[in-house]
Motif scaffolding. Structure first.
Motif, short mmCIF file in Angstrom:
data_model
loop_
_atom_site.label_atom_id
_atom_site.label_comp_id
_atom_site.label_asym_id
_atom_site.label_seq_id
_atom_site.Cartn_x
_atom_site.Cartn_y
_atom_site.Cartn_z
N GLU A 34 0.83 -1.22 0.00
CA GLU A 34 0.00 0.00 0.00
C GLU A 34 0.86 1.26 0.00
N ASP A 35 1.95 1.25 0.75
CA ASP A 35 2.85 2.42 0.76
C ASP A 35 3.44 2.66 -0.61
N ILE A 36 3.85 1.61 -1.30
CA ILE A 36 4.43 1.74 -2.63
C ILE A 36 3.39 2.24 -3.62
N LYS A 37 2.16 1.73 -3.53
CA LYS A 37 1.08 2.22 -4.40
C LYS A 37 0.84 3.71 -4.16
N ASP A 38 0.72 4.10 -2.88
CA ASP A 38 0.49 5.51 -2.56
C ASP A 38 1.61 6.39 -3.11
#
Length: 171
Positions: A34-38
């Motif tokens: 999720e952090d990488i997507k954000d």
């Protein structure tokens, strides 16, 4: 019959996916997905930086010109592999502008020298103080006259975690 491996003509043609360019599969730990997507979708957490100065005295004419996009990570974090964040409790550093609830960015790669604000473990207890000397003896100095300096004695177990580089506070 062939199974597995690279096959000529297999897969989606380059540039046809969601991103309009070729992509590469990368394995990452589940907790980072999720952090990488954000980060990817927000352009690396970049925010507009206006060339207009903001007057802290008399008001001035406003301009609407974005000079560049500032990457908040590179603006706040010089050494990503040695930087961490801690939350402040207590009031001993208010004269340095550090208040209860503030978050501090701390870099463990910076050499702690006299005058720097540091996060230190003293006999197992964490504290944020200014590193200094009184009568040529090392102390952890508060920035509030209601608190006493903490001597760093020879028999004390002291570990400097790092130097404070930024204070993060919501207004």
């Amino acid at each position: 019959m062939n199974h597995g491996g690279k096959r000529i003509g297999a897969g989606r043609p380059k540039g046809q996916g969601r991103y309009g360019t070729s992509t590469k599969a990368v394995r990452v730990p589940d907790y980072l997905v999720e952090d990488i997507k954000d980060y990817s979708l927000n352009g690396g957490y970049k925010v507009p930086f206006f060339s207009s100065m903001v007057e802290a005295g008399s008001p001035s004419i406003a301009e609407d010109h974005v000079e560049e996009m500032l990457d908040m990570n590179s603006l706040l974090i010089k050494n990503p592999h040695t930087t961490f964040c801690v939350k402040v409790t207590g009031l001993s550093m208010i004269d340095a502008g550090i208040y209860e609830g503030d978050k501090l960015l701390v870099d463990s790669s910076i050499t702690p020298v006299e005058g720097k604000i540091v996060v230190a473990a003293l006999d197992g207890m964490l504290t944020v103080k200014r590193l200094g000397y009184i009568d040529k003896k090392p102390y952890l100095l508060p920035e509030n006259p209601n608190f006493d300096p903490i001597p760093i004695l020879e028999n004390s177990e002291v570990h400097i975690w790092g130097v404070v580089t930024n204070i993060l506070r919501s207004l």
